[in-house]
Design a protein around this motif. Structure first.
Motif, PDB file in Angstrom:
ATOM      1  N   ARG A 126      -7.026  -3.176   1.897  1.00 20.98           N
ATOM      2  CA  ARG A 126      -6.298  -4.271   1.248  1.00 20.98           C
ATOM      3  C   ARG A 126      -7.025  -4.792   0.021  1.00 20.98           C
ATOM      4  O   ARG A 126      -6.450  -5.438  -0.827  1.00 20.98           O
ATOM      5  CB  ARG A 126      -6.117  -5.443   2.223  1.00 20.98           C
ATOM      6  N   LEU A 133      -4.857  -5.576  -3.356  1.00 23.58           N
ATOM      7  CA  LEU A 133      -3.549  -4.954  -3.596  1.00 23.58           C
ATOM      8  C   LEU A 133      -2.651  -5.875  -4.416  1.00 23.58           C
ATOM      9  O   LEU A 133      -2.028  -5.441  -5.385  1.00 23.58           O
ATOM     10  CB  LEU A 133      -2.854  -4.689  -2.259  1.00 23.58           C
ATOM     11  N   SER A 182       0.833  -1.210   0.000  1.00 19.45           N
ATOM     12  CA  SER A 182       0.000   0.000   0.000  1.00 19.45           C
ATOM     13  C   SER A 182       0.867   1.258   0.000  1.00 19.45           C
ATOM     14  O   SER A 182       0.520   2.246  -0.654  1.00 19.45           O
ATOM     15  CB  SER A 182      -0.975   0.005   1.179  1.00 19.45           C
TER      16      SER A 182
END
Length: 181
Positions: A153, A171, A46
């Motif tokens: 996520r 992700l 991230s």
């Protein structure tokens, strides 16, 4: 496993994906023999995605792939009967003790979204902050920006009008697509 300050974001991303870890420490040592290592940063997918999104924020139009709607190859399709427990994190429900109000192994993602949309429901545990959504027509860049937010996520891909769940994008899905793996 670790990385150095001069490793590329691609190499660090590959390390994270291949090792199935959430972070990789970025270590620097001022001495030749590697003694006195210093932790500079904990790299995550991230965080890397946030850097990439920020870099392309004003020039995303120069890269047609970033403006295209998310590809079918990025979307993990979920059957309507998929249970809430199967795919979403139970820890996201713990804050409001929502797990005590529902039977996670019996509620589908679609049903959970419907509960969250109903503001009068006593089981209104879902809000947009816990489970981010996107549309199939959203651009890859928009999806990347949402996934770059801390704690996000995955995104549920929903139908525009009905909010019916069509799939999930994570992700790691985005990174595998961008890295061609």
């Amino acid at each position: 496993m670790q990385a150095g300050p001069y490793d590329s974001m691609k190499d660090i991303s590959l390390k994270i994906l291949q090792s199935s870890v959430s972070t990789v420490p970025i270590i620097h040592s001022a001495s030749q023999d590697g003694s006195f290592p210093q932790l500079l940063y904990l790299a995550s997918l991230s965080g890397i995605l946030k850097c990439i999104s920020r870099y392309f924020r004003h020039s995303a139009g120069s890269f047609p792939i970033l403006q295209q709607p998310i590809c079918n190859s990025l979307v993990k399709r979920l059957p309507q009967a998929t249970t809430f427990l199967f795919y979403l994190d139970i820890t996201a429900l713990a804050k409001d003790k929502a797990y005590a109000q529902i039977h996670l192994d019996e509620i589908s993602i679609h049903q959970a979204l419907q509960l969250g949309q109903n503001a009068n429901s006593s089981n209104a545990f879902y809000n947009g902050q816990r489970c981010q959504m996107c549309l199939r027509t959203d651009s890859l860049h928009k999806v990347m920006e949402r996934l770059a937010n801390p704690g996000v996520r995955r995104l549920l891909i929903v139908e525009a009008g009905s909010k019916r769940v069509e799939g999930v994008i994570s992700l790691s899905d985005v990174f595998r697509f961008l890295l061609g793996i």
